[in-house]
Design a protein around this motif. Structure first.
Motif, PDB file in Angstrom:
ATOM      1  N   ARG A 102      14.313  -4.854  -0.154  1.00 17.57           N
ATOM      2  CA  ARG A 102      13.309  -6.195   0.387  1.00 17.57           C
ATOM      3  C   ARG A 102      13.254  -7.151  -0.511  1.00 17.57           C
ATOM      4  O   ARG A 102      13.495  -7.105  -1.682  1.00 17.57           O
ATOM      5  N   THR A 103      12.779  -8.204   0.227  1.00 20.74           N
ATOM      6  CA  THR A 103      12.510  -9.407  -0.683  1.00 20.74           C
ATOM      7  C   THR A 103      11.204  -9.246  -1.585  1.00 20.74           C
ATOM      8  O   THR A 103      10.366  -8.391  -1.421  1.00 20.74           O
ATOM      9  N   TRP A 104      11.035 -10.108  -2.360  1.00 18.26           N
ATOM     10  CA  TRP A 104       9.852 -10.243  -3.225  1.00 18.26           C
ATOM     11  C   TRP A 104       8.667 -10.425  -2.361  1.00 18.26           C
ATOM     12  O   TRP A 104       7.564  -9.654  -2.396  1.00 18.26           O
ATOM     13  N   THR A 105       8.830 -11.282  -1.384  1.00 19.22           N
ATOM     14  CA  THR A 105       7.819 -11.646  -0.334  1.00 19.22           C
ATOM     15  C   THR A 105       7.234 -10.469   0.482  1.00 19.22           C
ATOM     16  O   THR A 105       6.113 -10.331   0.690  1.00 19.22           O
ATOM     17  N   GLU A 106       8.354  -9.663   0.920  1.00 20.60           N
ATOM     18  CA  GLU A 106       8.293  -8.555   1.711  1.00 20.60           C
ATOM     19  C   GLU A 106       7.533  -7.239   0.750  1.00 20.60           C
ATOM     20  O   GLU A 106       6.593  -6.727   1.238  1.00 20.60           O
ATOM     21  N   ARG A 107       7.872  -7.343  -0.334  1.00 17.22           N
ATOM     22  CA  ARG A 107       7.158  -6.152  -1.334  1.00 17.22           C
ATOM     23  C   ARG A 107       5.580  -6.505  -1.477  1.00 17.22           C
ATOM     24  O   ARG A 107       4.841  -5.650  -1.378  1.00 17.22           O
ATOM     25  N   CYS A 108       5.382  -7.743  -1.595  1.00 14.19           N
ATOM     26  CA  CYS A 108       4.128  -8.029  -2.130  1.00 14.19           C
ATOM     27  C   CYS A 108       3.285  -8.099  -0.755  1.00 14.19           C
ATOM     28  O   CYS A 108       2.014  -7.608  -0.626  1.00 14.19           O
ATOM     29  N   SER A 109       3.643  -8.382   0.406  1.00 12.95           N
ATOM     30  CA  SER A 109       2.831  -8.177   1.504  1.00 12.95           C
ATOM     31  C   SER A 109       2.686  -6.877   1.942  1.00 12.95           C
ATOM     32  O   SER A 109       1.533  -6.466   2.398  1.00 12.95           O
ATOM     33  N   THR A 110       3.635  -5.989   1.688  1.00 11.77           N
ATOM     34  CA  THR A 110       3.368  -4.636   1.868  1.00 11.77           C
ATOM     35  C   THR A 110       2.546  -4.076   0.931  1.00 11.77           C
ATOM     36  O   THR A 110       1.462  -3.233   1.337  1.00 11.77           O
ATOM     37  N   GLN A 111       2.602  -4.486  -0.221  1.00 13.67           N
ATOM     38  CA  GLN A 111       1.662  -3.888  -1.237  1.00 13.67           C
ATOM     39  C   GLN A 111       0.344  -4.152  -0.891  1.00 13.67           C
ATOM     40  O   GLN A 111      -0.720  -3.471  -0.804  1.00 13.67           O
ATOM     41  N   ILE A 112       0.041  -5.551  -0.465  1.00 14.53           N
ATOM     42  CA  ILE A 112      -1.508  -6.036  -0.042  1.00 14.53           C
ATOM     43  C   ILE A 112      -1.882  -5.438   1.232  1.00 14.53           C
ATOM     44  O   ILE A 112      -3.035  -4.988   1.323  1.00 14.53           O
ATOM     45  N   MET A 168      -0.958  -2.166   2.213  1.00 16.53           N
ATOM     46  CA  MET A 168      -1.322  -1.008   1.957  1.00 16.53           C
ATOM     47  C   MET A 168      -2.614  -0.710   0.982  1.00 16.53           C
ATOM     48  O   MET A 168      -3.382   0.229   1.075  1.00 16.53           O
ATOM     49  N   TYR A 169      -2.872  -1.753  -0.034  1.00 16.66           N
ATOM     50  CA  TYR A 169      -4.031  -1.791  -0.626  1.00 16.66           C
ATOM     51  C   TYR A 169      -5.338  -1.752   0.377  1.00 16.66           C
ATOM     52  O   TYR A 169      -6.015  -1.108   0.004  1.00 16.66           O
ATOM     53  N   LYS A 170      -5.234  -2.573   1.235  1.00 17.37           N
ATOM     54  CA  LYS A 170      -6.370  -2.801   2.094  1.00 17.37           C
ATOM     55  C   LYS A 170      -6.774  -1.757   2.830  1.00 17.37           C
ATOM     56  O   LYS A 170      -7.613  -1.185   3.298  1.00 17.37           O
ATOM     57  N   GLU A 171      -5.493  -1.076   3.583  1.00 19.01           N
ATOM     58  CA  GLU A 171      -5.657   0.200   4.163  1.00 19.01           C
ATOM     59  C   GLU A 171      -6.170   1.381   3.545  1.00 19.01           C
ATOM     60  O   GLU A 171      -6.989   2.149   4.025  1.00 19.01           O
ATOM     61  N   LEU A 172      -5.769   1.515   2.398  1.00 20.09           N
ATOM     62  CA  LEU A 172      -6.306   2.571   1.368  1.00 20.09           C
ATOM     63  C   LEU A 172      -7.748   2.528   1.210  1.00 20.09           C
ATOM     64  O   LEU A 172      -8.471   3.437   0.905  1.00 20.09           O
ATOM     65  N   ARG A 173      -7.983   1.260   1.031  1.00 14.67           N
ATOM     66  CA  ARG A 173      -9.467   0.981   0.583  1.00 14.67           C
ATOM     67  C   ARG A 173     -10.527   0.752   1.653  1.00 14.67           C
ATOM     68  O   ARG A 173     -11.641   0.140   1.398  1.00 14.67           O
ATOM     69  N   ASP A 174     -10.049   1.044   3.020  1.00 14.91           N
ATOM     70  CA  ASP A 174     -10.822   0.912   4.005  1.00 14.91           C
ATOM     71  C   ASP A 174     -11.903   1.804   4.079  1.00 14.91           C
ATOM     72  O   ASP A 174     -11.931   2.918   4.691  1.00 14.91           O
ATOM     73  N   LYS A 175     -13.076   1.349   3.834  1.00 18.64           N
ATOM     74  CA  LYS A 175     -14.360   2.166   4.054  1.00 18.64           C
ATOM     75  C   LYS A 175     -14.608   2.944   5.496  1.00 18.64           C
ATOM     76  O   LYS A 175     -15.111   3.832   5.376  1.00 18.64           O
ATOM     77  N   ARG A 176     -14.595   2.195   6.329  1.00 18.75           N
ATOM     78  CA  ARG A 176     -14.809   2.210   7.555  1.00 18.75           C
ATOM     79  C   ARG A 176     -13.694   3.536   8.052  1.00 18.75           C
ATOM     80  O   ARG A 176     -14.127   4.308   8.916  1.00 18.75           O
TER      81      ARG A 176
END
Length: 148
Positions: free
Chosen positions: A105-115, A117-125
């Motif tokens: 994956r490109t750097w941009t793809e890796r960063c967008s995937t991490q962001i 996933m970060y949001k999905e995991l920390r989803d209180k709802r």
């Protein structure tokens, strides 16, 4: 989890590597995309962590607490057995990793995937949605684990 090593492993897996098991499952009529960990109350309200209740105030949450704590004890006992036989699991994991090819994956793809996933995991709802679905599911079980 009660042991320091399992707590550290869960924290490092979820917090630092931002990974959760990808498992599709249906609970109480609701579809979920990631597996979850049974956790102590020291962990945050993330979509992949299901905590017990400190002081359940109603029958549904009391029953859920009993079931969740029993499941946690089963898991902890299982990990005790696995730690005794841990080398066989490690060899299997090493072979699995050696035979796995990861996509490039490109750097941009890796960063967008991490962001993402970060949001999905920390989803209180998502956390509350999963907890409520599990509470209802457990409530509909008889005391011997079968559907009411």
């Amino acid at each position: 989890m009660t042991s320091t090593s399992s707590t550290s492993h869960i924290c490092s897996t979820i917090c630092f590597k931002i990974k959760a098991p990808k498992v599709e499952f249906l609970v109480n009529g609701e579809q979920f995309q990631k597996g979850y960990y049974l956790a102590d109350d020291i962990y945050p309200e993330w979509a992949t962590l299901v905590k017990s209740f400190k002081c359940p105030m109603e029958p549904k949450t009391s029953k859920f607490k009993r079931y969740q704590e029993a499941a946690r004890k089963d898991v902890e006992r299982s990990f005790g057995v696995l730690q005794d036989n841990g080398r066989a699991i490690t060899e299997f994991e090493e072979e699995l990793i050696a035979n796995t090819t990861l996509p490039t994956r490109t750097w941009t793809e890796r960063c967008s995937t991490q962001i993402r996933m970060y949001k999905e995991l920390r989803d209180k709802r998502g956390h509350h949605q999963l907890c409520n679905a599990l509470i209802e599911h457990v409530w509909n079980l008889s005391e011997h684990g079968r559907q009411r």
